[in-house]
Design a protein around this motif. Sequence first.
Motif, PDB file in Angstrom:
ATOM      1  N   ARG A 184      -4.937  -1.853  -4.855  1.00  0.00           N
ATOM      2  CA  ARG A 184      -5.373  -1.234  -6.081  1.00  0.00           C
ATOM      3  C   ARG A 184      -6.112   0.089  -5.771  1.00  0.00           C
ATOM      4  NH1 ARG A 184      -4.486  -4.603 -10.309  1.00  0.00           N
ATOM      5  NH2 ARG A 184      -4.258  -6.796  -9.670  1.00  0.00           N
ATOM      6  N   HIS A 185      -6.641   0.078  -4.520  1.00  0.00           N
ATOM      7  CA  HIS A 185      -7.537   1.464  -4.495  1.00  0.00           C
ATOM      8  C   HIS A 185      -6.571   2.520  -4.219  1.00  0.00           C
ATOM      9  CE1 HIS A 185     -11.445  -0.466  -4.593  1.00  0.00           C
ATOM     10  NE2 HIS A 185     -11.122  -1.577  -3.956  1.00  0.00           N
ATOM     11  N   GLY A 227      -6.747  -4.734  -1.939  1.00  0.00           N
ATOM     12  CA  GLY A 227      -6.949  -3.153  -1.396  1.00  0.00           C
ATOM     13  C   GLY A 227      -6.129  -2.169  -1.812  1.00  0.00           C
ATOM     14  N   TYR A 237       0.852  -1.150  -0.047  1.00  0.00           N
ATOM     15  CA  TYR A 237      -0.022  -0.044  -0.166  1.00  0.00           C
ATOM     16  C   TYR A 237       0.731   1.328   0.078  1.00  0.00           C
ATOM     17  CZ  TYR A 237      -4.071  -2.790   1.302  1.00  0.00           C
ATOM     18  OH  TYR A 237      -5.331  -3.678   1.358  1.00  0.00           O
TER      19      TYR A 237
END
Length: 340
Positions: A122-123, A120, A84
Amino acid sequence: MKKIGFLSFGHWSPSQQSQTRSAGDTLLQSIDLAVAAEELGADGAYFRVHHFARQLASPFPLLAAVGARTKRIEIGTAVIDMRYENPLYMAEDAGAADLISGGRLQLGISRGSPEQVIDGWRHFGYQPADGQSDADMARHHTEVFLDVLRGEGFARPNPRPMFPNPPGLLRLEPHSEGLRERIWWGAASDSTAIWAAKAGMNLQSSTLKTDESGEPFHIQQAKQIRGYRQAWKEAGHQREPRVSVSRSIFALVDDRDRAYFGRDGQGSDSIGYIDDTTRAIFGRSYAAEPDRLIEELKSDEAIAEADTLLLTVPNQLGVDYNAHVIEAILKHVAPGLGWR
């Protein structure tokens, strides 16, 4: 001697039974628990990071606040999911938090675990390069992060800058000297522990590990640690590495402890799958009267191998009770094991 800290996942819930009913409750109580732990003589305050969950997420505001409110205790994460992360922005945040704390940051990072949502990261604007997995992406982000933490210039200066530049290529600021040596990798497998050793990172091993031999959890984890140390030695690093393990350990010293954690029988390891193909072994919890607890912990080979023990705390039970949990280990258990 062994360093002893706490690890909080920072759960919060609007339930009437929870002492942390909002994200604000969890953040403020995390700071208060770190202050209390330092006053009790604990060595570390560590926090888990999960996205899209009612738990602690963005760690650096919290780490900076804890650093500003404490003087001695190590502050860290276990772990930040590097899938992330923008590694350059993260290096700036980490440098700032480390400077605020006076060089006490111990930053645990990792490939990450199954999350609350599908892919997640990717968001957050990230996706693996063609032919690579999300784990490859996490390791690439980590390599970039470690490189910029060295503090060497890499960016060409603007010939007409707003403010005067020092000579040469520019580095990220703020830079905190020594932080590169206080980065830890959370390894679930033997191979990733060896990769971490070659990369010059300390090792964090938790209560979950890939089941690679069918042996009890603590034996597999101890072998992982020994393999990591051998790989570190072969890599030729000039400093001694650090290794932490985390455990759920509760000394039953009063009626509250017995009500929350007292139970008949021994705790035991469990087996599960963290994805469709990865079989994992989960370490047991410990809860007993102090004398019995000391004897049980003597048999945990991985704890014996590690220099740092992180106590997972039930943060929804509130600051006062969790300070009691930490104090009970420091006062009634650690001396009997030679940790204090």
